[in-house]
Design an enzyme around this catalytic site. Structure first.
Site, short mmCIF file in Angstrom:
data_model
loop_
_atom_site.label_atom_id
_atom_site.label_comp_id
_atom_site.label_asym_id
_atom_site.label_seq_id
_atom_site.Cartn_x
_atom_site.Cartn_y
_atom_site.Cartn_z
N ARG A 1 0.49 -17.08 -1.55
CA ARG A 1 0.05 -16.56 -0.59
C ARG A 1 0.20 -17.30 0.80
O ARG A 1 -0.82 -18.48 0.93
CB ARG A 1 -1.62 -15.06 -0.60
CG ARG A 1 -2.31 -14.68 0.84
CD ARG A 1 -3.15 -14.43 0.80
NE ARG A 1 -4.06 -13.45 1.78
CZ ARG A 1 -3.59 -11.94 1.95
NH1 ARG A 1 -3.14 -11.37 1.12
NH2 ARG A 1 -4.43 -11.72 3.16
N HIS B 1 4.38 -7.66 2.04
CA HIS B 1 3.42 -7.27 1.40
C HIS B 1 3.57 -6.55 0.43
O HIS B 1 2.27 -5.77 0.46
CB HIS B 1 2.23 -7.27 2.46
CG HIS B 1 0.67 -7.59 1.44
ND1 HIS B 1 0.83 -8.34 0.19
CD2 HIS B 1 -0.37 -7.09 2.59
CE1 HIS B 1 -0.19 -8.20 0.34
NE2 HIS B 1 -1.35 -7.99 1.79
N GLN C 1 0.13 -4.84 -1.78
CA GLN C 1 -0.68 -4.04 -0.65
C GLN C 1 0.13 -2.57 -0.87
O GLN C 1 0.04 -1.11 -0.82
CB GLN C 1 0.19 -3.96 1.03
CG GLN C 1 -1.22 -3.89 1.10
CD GLN C 1 -2.66 -3.45 1.22
OE1 GLN C 1 -3.48 -4.46 1.19
NE2 GLN C 1 -3.33 -1.58 0.44
N ASP D 1 -3.55 -0.85 10.88
CA ASP D 1 -4.19 -2.15 10.19
C ASP D 1 -4.38 -2.70 12.10
O ASP D 1 -4.57 -2.05 12.44
CB ASP D 1 -2.79 -2.50 9.60
CG ASP D 1 -2.53 -4.09 8.83
OD1 ASP D 1 -3.92 -4.48 9.11
OD2 ASP D 1 -1.93 -5.01 8.39
N CYS E 1 -5.27 -0.97 4.91
CA CYS E 1 -5.06 -2.61 4.30
C CYS E 1 -6.37 -3.30 3.72
O CYS E 1 -6.62 -3.98 2.84
CB CYS E 1 -3.39 -2.34 4.05
SG CYS E 1 -3.54 -3.08 5.93
N ARG F 1 -4.62 -2.22 -5.53
CA ARG F 1 -4.21 -3.63 -5.55
C ARG F 1 -4.60 -4.11 -6.85
O ARG F 1 -3.19 -4.31 -7.18
CB ARG F 1 -4.93 -4.55 -4.81
CG ARG F 1 -4.86 -4.01 -2.69
CD ARG F 1 -3.65 -3.89 -2.40
NE ARG F 1 -3.27 -5.38 -2.72
CZ ARG F 1 -3.69 -6.49 -1.88
NH1 ARG F 1 -3.62 -6.83 -1.39
NH2 ARG F 1 -2.72 -7.12 -2.09
#
Length: 314
Positions: free
Chosen positions: A109, A136, A139, A231, A272, A300
């Site tokens: 990440r 991502h 996600q 987001d 998210c 997730r």
């Protein structure tokens, strides 16, 4: 379940996965979620190790990978840039070679997509993209699982993303929706449109699946949406652009008025996380009955476990 082998594969971007492979991962995620809710304990990663490399902080990504791997009997090891050389004194290629000798898989990440690609190329083990500036993918898998749970299918459903159209979440949603036949609209100011290169790739994918993919500044396009998604307006690493982002995106706040504009009482809200309540979304929406953000957060873990099971267990 369709017999598909993803053993040994990395997940760097969903562009690398076919619609059938993505659907397989979603079915497997649903299966492991059912197991978890029934209290079934398995040890499918017993004797295996996972290196978790973090340039960027995280709540959901770290907790999802660590608990998903650990409760299956595996040993996850958290490594920040303060703990190991990551393109510093030692080359990234050499770090990848060493980690590949000691771990069964690597989660990364951070900032550059190229870092994830180098880790995958030189480590020789599966590498999972827990977020880069471009993509991502874990996600997006959780998002589509949440959509499927609420509507029974994702094909033909309408998902509207409202906010920064160039960020990694919007880009990954565009990819997965185009592959699975989910109609996807990015509602964003022109200054924050997704890049033309990605949109070009999406066009052919959408044609194959029947998905309608649109990019527009018109908030009225939320009409008929099954789900509204947003987001944070200021992504990690872009804090210096806060004033500009607030100016551009203030008209795109998801509030109850916008939710009502869908003209569908069954429409859901997705985020998210983390959320800045009062900026991209109002508290009454994210904490309200239409919000499925907390289901997303849980999903997730289940989608990440599915990815690791599919790629580490024959």
């Amino acid at each position: 379940m369709v017999s598909i082998s993803l053993f040994g594969r990395s997940l760097l971007t969903l562009l690398d996965f076919s619609p059938e492979e993505i659907q397989y991962l979603l079915k497997l995620a649903n299966k492991v979620k059912t197991e978890a809710h029934k209290g079934k304990i398995k040890q499918r990663f017993k004797g295996k190790t996972l290196a978790m490399l973090f340039e960027k902080r995280s709540t959901r990504t770290r907790c999802s990978f660590e608990t998903a791997f650990g409760e299956e009997g595996g040993h996850p090891v958290f490594l920040s840039t303060a703990d190991i050389q990551l393109g510093g004194k030692e080359s990234l290629e050499d770090t990848a070679r060493v980690l590949g000798r000691m771990f069964d898989a690597i989660q990364f990440r951070g900032f550059k997509q190229e870092t994830a690609q180098i880790l995958a190329k030189y480590s020789g083990v599966p590498v999972y993209n827990g977020l880069t500036d471009l993509y991502h993918p874990t996600q997006a898998l959780a998002d589509l699982l949440t959509l499927e749970e609420n509507f029974g299918t994702v094909k033909g459903k309408v998902l509207c993303y409202v906010g920064d159209g160039r960020n990694n979440v919007a880009r990954s949603l565009m990819i997965i929706c185009a592959k699975l036949g989910t109609h996807f609209t990015v509602i964003t100011p022109p200054e924050l449109n997704p890049d033309d290169e990605l949109r070009g790739k999406i066009t052919s994918l959408a044609k194959e699946s029947g998905a309608v993919i649109k990019v527009t500044p018109d908030i009225g396009e939320v009409k008929g949406a099954d789900a509204l998604y947003t987001d944070v307006w200021i992504s990690m690493g872009e804090e210096e652009k806060k004033e500009e982002r607030l100016r551009l995106l203030s008209p795109y706040q998801v509030n109850q008025k916008m939710m009502d504009m869908t003209n569908k009482k069954e429409s859901i809200f997705l985020h998210c996380l983390p959320a800045v309540k009062g900026e991209e979304v109002t508290a009454d929406v994210i904490d309200g009955k239409q919000s499925k953000a907390w289901d997303q957060a849980e999903n997730r873990k289940h989608t990440i476990k599915a990815v690791m099971l599919a790629t580490l267990i024959k």
